[in-house]
Scaffold this active site. Structure first.
Site, mmCIF file in Angstrom:
data_model
loop_
_atom_site.group_PDB
_atom_site.id
_atom_site.type_symbol
_atom_site.label_atom_id
_atom_site.label_comp_id
_atom_site.label_asym_id
_atom_site.label_seq_id
_atom_site.Cartn_x
_atom_site.Cartn_y
_atom_site.Cartn_z
ATOM 1 N N SER A 32 4.171 -58.206 -14.887
ATOM 2 C CA SER A 32 3.012 -58.018 -14.030
ATOM 3 C C SER A 32 2.093 -59.211 -14.182
ATOM 4 C CB SER A 32 2.281 -56.740 -14.444
ATOM 5 O OG SER A 32 0.955 -56.744 -13.958
ATOM 6 N N CYS A 89 -6.070 -54.713 -7.563
ATOM 7 C CA CYS A 89 -6.614 -54.608 -8.923
ATOM 8 C C CYS A 89 -7.465 -55.829 -9.288
ATOM 9 C CB CYS A 89 -5.489 -54.411 -9.919
ATOM 10 S SG CYS A 89 -4.565 -52.883 -9.624
ATOM 11 N N GLU A 100 9.156 -55.357 -13.336
ATOM 12 C CA GLU A 100 8.045 -55.851 -14.139
ATOM 13 C C GLU A 100 7.979 -55.089 -15.461
ATOM 14 O OE1 GLU A 100 4.932 -57.544 -10.808
ATOM 15 O OE2 GLU A 100 4.472 -55.679 -11.839
ATOM 16 N N CYS A 105 -1.173 -56.314 -1.459
ATOM 17 C CA CYS A 105 -0.597 -56.248 -2.804
ATOM 18 C C CYS A 105 0.615 -57.153 -2.995
ATOM 19 C CB CYS A 105 -0.325 -54.803 -3.178
ATOM 20 S SG CYS A 105 -1.875 -53.895 -3.466
ATOM 21 N N ASP A 106 1.195 -57.033 -4.180
ATOM 22 C CA ASP A 106 1.999 -58.085 -4.782
ATOM 23 C C ASP A 106 3.109 -58.662 -3.913
ATOM 24 O OD1 ASP A 106 0.470 -56.722 -6.650
ATOM 25 O OD2 ASP A 106 1.829 -57.131 -8.285
ATOM 26 N N LYS A 107 4.020 -57.818 -3.434
ATOM 27 C CA LYS A 107 5.191 -58.327 -2.719
ATOM 28 C C LYS A 107 4.960 -58.401 -1.219
ATOM 29 C CE LYS A 107 6.656 -58.034 -6.753
ATOM 30 N NZ LYS A 107 5.431 -57.356 -7.203
ATOM 31 N N ASP A 167 2.771 -51.816 -7.399
ATOM 32 C CA ASP A 167 3.537 -52.061 -8.616
ATOM 33 C C ASP A 167 3.045 -51.208 -9.775
ATOM 34 O OD1 ASP A 167 4.925 -53.859 -7.137
ATOM 35 O OD2 ASP A 167 4.699 -55.529 -8.514
#
Length: 547
Positions: free
Chosen positions: A463, A189, A437, A116-118, A75
């Protein structure tokens, strides 16, 4: 075993032998290793080593491993340009691709390697949908960066620092030094942003082994957990332990409660709701608010605090947080073979400032608040633990923009003044499409020193690194004719986080008159799969799942 559908047919056996599969392995469980390795994403670049140890674990446990690849979007890299349209939609692609591979090849079980995010919620959605034995390995957080003996993270020390540079508050040399040092290597992160929020939630759901959510990407601890996960999936297959036996309502209650206690991302609302949808039940947004109100915030990690994921891991990780929450945790099975209560009982807090006791929390309530009102009848979400006391209530005039790009230009040009409420619309699941985001505009506001005087609301999302009075997921979205489509420059907006209210000073008659003249915007994508996505996606209040 499911794989018997393959093994009993001579032509299929011949094709499997062509891959190098020995006859002696034909009777073993076939385990898919769904890997999201890519050279493009820091959270995923070290997965080749994890693939190897997972494979060793699978073979040590008595199974046969078959690795296949999945896409992964960073992202941070996709942020602020055309690429961010693809981030949230990729969650649905990942779930579909895992379903496709597992069903086409009748795999007996899956190890889901993610970071990671998704990617993590997409994999959990697939696990719930398929309901075959699965275990998740989250690849782990990044170490904090360091410059001049000060620890750094991506959001505060690059996104916000860039805004400070454009304001003349930071030199070019300082910005470049921060850029070089903020992200020191592999991993998700270093704060409690969306990737690490979902990693911790996965552990609380019971779908990964204890300590997996916080163990660092570069650590031998992570590799040992990956190895044991490979062994454990074979046991799960033998015992027919299915995801829906684990991911029941109790599991989601625990995941939401842990998220609230750790200061997790607003995106957890979208993702946990979508995973529950695949598991066959609904998580109303009101449930998140109810749990938040009764759950103390016990760990203050960036972006809202000063600690990092490595601190949380050293302090005892998710088991220590579960131990602290104690009776608030509902007993449930996990993929480890232990119950969540047993894991919590064994947890130990090694630093009571990083994971505080319930009688000395950072905040009395949890991280998220669901706001409703005439501007968001179906709800909106804010990370209240990352909002200063001064901005928990705010009244100001709207500055309205029909895209993130237009808002960013105005912020950069100095057109946003103290007291304003920035409204960014037509960035929802359908209108975006993909619910981009908003880390660039929120970081610019923070970096310019305006987070104590300017609020931002949007039908898009943020985010996990966003801090300040930023309210997202406003539903219904503008592209569906929601009330946010009726707002004009100068309208007075009232934000009241303690009382969960988001209101624009318009009468019902004025709102209805404005919306009567509203016209549905032309879709932004006429070709490609996003053109299909924008026709099929549902509201953020239902997880932005596809119809």
């Amino acid at each position: 075993m499911r794989s018997d559908a393959l093994k009993k047919r001579a032509p299929i056996r011949s094709l499997l032998h062509a891959t190098g599969l020995a006859r002696s392995e034909m009777a073993k469980p076939f385990i898919g290793l769904a890997s999201s390795f890519t050279d493009l994403v820091p959270g995923h670049v070290d997965m080749r080593s994890l693939e190897r140890v997972i494979e060793k674990g699978i073979h040590a446990g008595g199974g046969v491993s078959f690795t296949f690849g999945l896409p992964a979007i960073c992202d941070g890299i996709a942020m602020g340009h055309h690429g961010m349209h693809y981030s949230l939609p990729s969650r649905e692609l990942i779930a579909d691709e895992i379903e496709t591979m597992a069903q086409a090849h009748q795999l007996d079980g899956l190890v889901l390697l993610t970071a990671c995010d998704k990617i993590t919620p997409g994999m959990l959605m697939a696990a719930a949908r398929l309901n075959i034995p699965c275990i998740v390995v989250t690849a782990g957080p990044m170490l904090a960066g360091c410059y001049k003996m000060t620890r750094l993270d991506l959001v505060h020390d690059t996104f916000e620092a860039e805004a400070a540079y454009h304001q003349g508050k930071l030199s070019k040399k300082e910005l470049e030094s921060l850029t070089l040092n903020a992200c020191p290597g592999a991993g998700a992160c270093a704060g409690m942003f969306t990737a690490n929020t979902m990693a911790c939630a996965t552990e609380a759901l019971g779908m990964s082994l204890p300590y997996c959510g916080t163990s660092l990407a570069v650590s031998s601890k992570k590799k040992m957990i990956a190895y044991e996960s490979g062994k454990q999936i074979v046991e799960l297959v033998k015992k027919n332990v299915l995801p829906r036996k684990i991911m029941n309502l109790n599991a989601f209650l625990n995941a939401i409660r842990l998220d609230m206690s750790l200061g997790g991302s607003t995106n957890a609302v979208l993702h946990l709701t979508a995973i529950a949808h695949e598991a066959g039940f609904k998580l109303p947004v009101e449930l998140f608010d109810k749990i938040s109100k009764e759950t103390p915030h016990i760990a203050s990690i960036r972006p809202g605090g000063d600690h990092f994921m490595e601190d949380l891991d050293h302090a005892g990780g998710v088991p220590a947080a579960l131990h602290t929450l104690g009776r608030m945790i509902v007993n449930n099975p996990t993929v480890s073979g232990l119950t969540i209560k047993q894991i919590a009982a064994a947890g130990e807090v090694f630093d009571k400032n990083i994971i505080r006791p319930l009688n000395n929390p950072y905040h009395k309530q949890g991280s998220l608040a669901i706001l409703k009102g005439n501007l968001a009848p179906e709800g909106s979400v804010v990370k209240q633990t990352a909002v200063s006391a001064k901005m928990m209530k705010h009244v100001g005039p709207a500055k309205v923009f029909d895209s993130e790009d237009a808002a960013q230009r105005a912020i950069n040009a100095g057109k946003i003044k103290p007291g304003d409420v920035v409204v960014i619309r037509y960035e929802g699941p359908k209108g975006g499409p993909g619910m981009r985001e908003m880390l660039y505009p929120t970081s610019a506001i923070a970096g310019m020193g305006l987070s104590e005087s300017v609020a931002l609301i949007t039908d898009g999302r943020f985010s996990g690194g966003t801090r300040g009075p930023c309210i997202g997921h406003v539903s219904p979205e503008a592209a569906e004719g929601g009330p946010i489509a009726a707002v004009k420059d100068g309208d007075i907006i009232e934000i009241d986080i303690p009382n969960r209210r988001l209101h624009v000073r318009l009468t019902n008659t004025e709102m209805a008159q404005r919306l009567a003249h509203w016209k549905e915007p032309k879709p932004k994508f006429a070709t490609g799969w996003l053109s299909r996505y924008q026709r099929m996606v549902t509201s953020a209040s239902t997880g932005a799942v596809l119809k």
